[in-house]
Design a protein around this motif. Structure first.
Motif, short mmCIF file in Angstrom:
data_model
loop_
_atom_site.label_atom_id
_atom_site.label_comp_id
_atom_site.label_asym_id
_atom_site.label_seq_id
_atom_site.Cartn_x
_atom_site.Cartn_y
_atom_site.Cartn_z
N MET A 1 -17.02 -4.24 43.65
CA MET A 1 -16.73 -3.34 44.79
C MET A 1 -17.84 -3.53 45.72
O MET A 1 -18.83 -3.37 45.36
N PRO A 2 -17.51 -3.75 46.96
CA PRO A 2 -18.42 -3.84 47.94
C PRO A 2 -19.29 -2.66 48.11
O PRO A 2 -18.73 -1.57 47.99
N LEU A 3 -20.50 -2.50 48.56
CA LEU A 3 -21.39 -1.22 48.73
C LEU A 3 -20.92 -0.63 50.24
O LEU A 3 -21.34 -1.53 51.09
N THR A 4 -20.51 0.45 50.25
CA THR A 4 -20.16 0.88 51.47
C THR A 4 -21.12 2.10 51.74
O THR A 4 -20.60 3.12 50.84
N PRO A 5 -21.94 2.30 52.51
CA PRO A 5 -22.68 3.42 52.63
C PRO A 5 -21.97 4.66 53.15
O PRO A 5 -20.97 4.77 53.68
N VAL A 6 -22.28 5.71 52.13
CA VAL A 6 -21.58 7.13 52.42
C VAL A 6 -22.62 8.12 52.92
O VAL A 6 -22.96 8.35 54.20
N LEU A 7 -23.40 8.51 51.99
CA LEU A 7 -24.79 9.40 52.16
C LEU A 7 -25.78 8.87 53.41
O LEU A 7 -26.51 9.25 53.92
N THR A 8 -25.87 7.49 53.11
CA THR A 8 -26.82 6.84 53.94
C THR A 8 -26.40 6.11 55.34
O THR A 8 -26.74 5.31 55.82
N LYS A 9 -25.07 6.41 55.58
CA LYS A 9 -24.33 5.85 56.47
C LYS A 9 -25.03 5.66 57.81
O LYS A 9 -24.92 4.86 58.85
N ARG A 10 -25.74 7.03 58.17
CA ARG A 10 -26.45 7.11 59.36
C ARG A 10 -27.92 6.47 59.22
O ARG A 10 -28.56 6.41 60.33
N PHE A 11 -28.62 6.23 58.00
CA PHE A 11 -29.78 5.90 58.06
C PHE A 11 -29.97 4.53 58.77
O PHE A 11 -29.23 3.41 58.89
N GLY A 12 -31.21 4.28 59.60
CA GLY A 12 -31.44 3.18 60.33
C GLY A 12 -30.52 3.34 61.66
O GLY A 12 -30.95 2.19 62.22
N THR A 13 -29.94 4.15 61.72
CA THR A 13 -29.42 4.07 63.38
C THR A 13 -30.43 4.78 64.35
O THR A 13 -31.40 5.14 63.78
N ASN A 14 -30.16 4.67 65.54
CA ASN A 14 -31.19 5.56 66.53
C ASN A 14 -31.22 7.09 66.23
O ASN A 14 -30.37 7.56 66.53
N ALA A 15 -32.71 7.41 65.74
CA ALA A 15 -32.73 8.68 65.80
C ALA A 15 -31.65 9.45 65.06
O ALA A 15 -31.04 10.57 65.51
N PRO A 16 -31.16 9.25 63.78
CA PRO A 16 -29.97 9.88 63.16
C PRO A 16 -29.91 11.60 62.74
O PRO A 16 -28.92 12.14 62.84
N TRP A 17 -31.31 11.87 63.01
CA TRP A 17 -31.52 13.21 62.76
C TRP A 17 -31.19 14.32 63.88
O TRP A 17 -31.14 15.23 63.74
N LEU A 18 -31.08 13.54 65.14
CA LEU A 18 -30.51 14.28 66.25
C LEU A 18 -29.21 14.78 66.36
O LEU A 18 -28.42 13.84 65.88
N ILE A 19 -28.80 15.86 66.66
CA ILE A 19 -27.26 16.51 66.39
C ILE A 19 -26.46 15.55 67.35
O ILE A 19 -25.29 15.29 67.01
N GLU A 20 -26.78 15.10 68.49
CA GLU A 20 -26.13 14.11 69.42
C GLU A 20 -25.81 13.00 68.75
O GLU A 20 -24.62 12.47 68.79
N ASN A 21 -26.45 12.36 67.86
CA ASN A 21 -26.52 11.13 67.37
C ASN A 21 -25.62 11.37 66.07
O ASN A 21 -24.64 10.70 65.69
N TYR A 22 -25.80 12.45 65.56
CA TYR A 22 -24.90 12.98 64.22
C TYR A 22 -23.47 13.09 64.76
O TYR A 22 -22.72 12.69 63.85
N LEU A 23 -23.29 13.65 65.78
CA LEU A 23 -21.91 13.97 66.15
C LEU A 23 -21.09 12.83 66.76
O LEU A 23 -19.92 12.86 66.45
N ALA A 24 -21.66 11.67 67.02
CA ALA A 24 -21.37 10.58 67.54
C ALA A 24 -20.68 9.82 66.24
O ALA A 24 -19.94 8.72 66.45
N LEU A 25 -20.94 9.88 65.01
CA LEU A 25 -20.67 9.47 63.90
C LEU A 25 -19.81 10.58 63.00
O LEU A 25 -20.42 10.75 61.80
N ASP A 26 -19.01 11.15 63.17
CA ASP A 26 -18.00 12.01 62.41
C ASP A 26 -18.75 13.55 62.37
O ASP A 26 -18.37 14.31 61.50
N GLY A 27 -19.86 13.65 62.98
CA GLY A 27 -20.55 14.90 62.65
C GLY A 27 -19.84 16.04 63.07
O GLY A 27 -19.13 16.27 64.06
N TYR A 28 -19.97 17.15 62.11
CA TYR A 28 -19.33 18.26 62.10
C TYR A 28 -17.81 18.37 61.99
O TYR A 28 -17.19 19.47 62.46
N GLU A 29 -17.17 17.15 61.93
CA GLU A 29 -15.74 16.97 61.84
C GLU A 29 -15.36 17.43 60.31
O GLU A 29 -14.11 18.13 60.59
N GLY A 30 -16.01 17.49 59.55
CA GLY A 30 -15.48 17.98 58.10
C GLY A 30 -15.74 19.51 58.14
O GLY A 30 -14.58 20.16 57.75
#
Length: 426
Positions: free
Chosen positions: A1-30
């Protein structure tokens, strides 16, 4: 099975800890999807997903949430155990540093599910960087209206308090953590009663690990069936495996539960010094060690237990043929001796004596009787302590004697000081 990041899918993106960048990747949709469900439906979903606690014991998360009594007239609390302090463990801190909002979103969903209005994130005191980052993320969530009064028009109020601990390993034990949160000395409580009914301030409390709560938004969005597609049936989902020691590229590797060390070593570039694998820990220093014969054991809760150890925190410390098992076990035992809270005699006294005996053996002053004494002391600690610190402290001793007794005997037979190993990992 190919490795598909889940918990780490935002790691390595631009400043993933900022809320605006979190929102850009399904943030708070759950969270938004969860608010359209009934609280009991969320508990049923998490239970169906078979998410098991990523803090070490692997207890089913949905079942833990279900234990919270309802309509009891008491406040309910969610407490996040972020007191990561065991040798080899290093996955909660990277999660909080890279993606704190996934944990915060999971906390809000958990609060909604168990009818809690206040959550506490207990972070190890030395992790000042993580405390600051999570505090900033919480403030961002308040500013967006995801925390505070009437969140997204739900009529619900949710608050999160970030609490820095005082650097005691024992506070990673959930009841000692609760005592510390209440301003008392961090010591484990006698159970029962359990936190689900008598937790923080004697009220019903859910205590979850960082990785457990960070998984919840993905399960709400993807569904239970999606979660169970990854990993074995009994331990589905992904895990962040922390590889350290004699490996070329140490770090955090997310993979489906049930991935083997052989596969993880391939991902990490293999052994760092070109030497053969000698021994390793599947779940941190408090889990019985494995050897090269366990390279293909699936690293999930059930398979590792069947093989004689614990998956624990997926903290994989790797040692090669030039490393001394006696030195490693001595260093771990000295850690547990230092971190024992002293509340119960078996742990307080037992770890003191095992450390003394191991020190003597390491310096070539041991006897064959010492080996039997070590096992006898371990037997008197195991299952006789208030919490699992005592049990964990015996794991490396008893398992190392099981697999490497001859190495202990060799040191005893030499009757000379053992050489100091340069750069040894412990």
């Amino acid at each position: 099975m190919p490795l598909t990041p889940v918990l780490t899918k935002r790691f390595g993106t631009n400043a993933p800890w900022l809320i605006e960048n979190y929102l850009a990747l399904d943030g708070y949709e759950g969270m938004k999807k969860a608010f359209a469900m009934q609280p009991d439906e969320i508990i049923a979903l998490v239970k169906e997903s078979n998410l098991r606690g990523r803090g070490g014991a692997g207890f089913p998360t949905g079942m833990k949430w279900q234990f919270i009594p309802q309509n009891d007239g008491k406040p309910h609390y969610v407490v996040v155990n972020a007191d990561e302090g065991e040798p080899g463990t290093c996955r909660d801190l990277p999660l909080m540093m890279n993606d704190p909002h996934s944990m915060i979103e999971g906390i809000i969903i958990a609060c909604y599910a168990v009818r809690a209005n206040h959550a506490f994130v207990y972070i190890r005191g030395e992790a000042v960087h993580a405390i600051r980052r999570v505090t900033t993320a919480v403030n961002e969530a308040y500013a967006k209206g995801y925390l505070g009064d009437d969140v997204l028009g739900s009529g619900q109020r949710f608050d999160i308090t970030v609490h820095g601990g005082a650097g005691a390993y024992i506070c990673g034990e959930e009841t000692a953590l609760l005592d510390s949160l209440e301003g008392k000395r961090g010591q484990p409580r006698l159970k029962p009663p359990f936190p689900a009914t008598n937790g923080l301030y004697d009220a019903p409390t859910v205590v979850n690990n960082v990785g457990t709560l960070a998984s919840v938004p993905y399960i709400v969005l993807g569904g239970a069936a999606w979660h169970k597609e990854m990993g074995p049936e009994g331990s589905p989902g992904t895990s962040i495996y922390s590889l350290s020691g004699r490996v070329k590229n140490p770090g955090q590797y997310e993979a489906p539960m049930g991935t083997t060390l052989r596969e993880l070593l391939d991902l990490a570039g293999g052994m760092s010094r070109g030497k053969a694998l000698k021994f390793w820990t599947p779940g941190g220093s408090s889990t019985p060690i494995f050897t090269d014969e366990h390279l293909d054991v699936p690293l999930d809760f059930d398979a590792v237990a069947k093989a004689g150890s614990m998956n624990g925190t997926s903290a994989v410390m790797i040692f090669d043929e030039d490393d001394s098992i006696v030195q490693a076990v001595l260093k771990w035992t000295e850690f547990y001796e230092h971190e024992s809270c002293g509340k119960c005699t078996p742990c307080r006294e037992g770890n003191y004596w095992t450390a003394q005996i191991l020190e003597r053996i390491w310096h070539g002053e041991g006897t064959r009787e010492d080996l039997d004494t070590l096992l006898d002391i371990c037997d008197n600690i195991l299952g006789r302590s208030f919490c699992a610190l005592g049990d964990g402290a015996t794991s490396s001793i008893s398992s190392s004697l099981k697999y490497f007794r001859a190495e202990y005997e060799q040191l005893i037979n030499q009757h000379t000081a053992a050489p100091a190993l340069t750069g040894a990992t412990a």
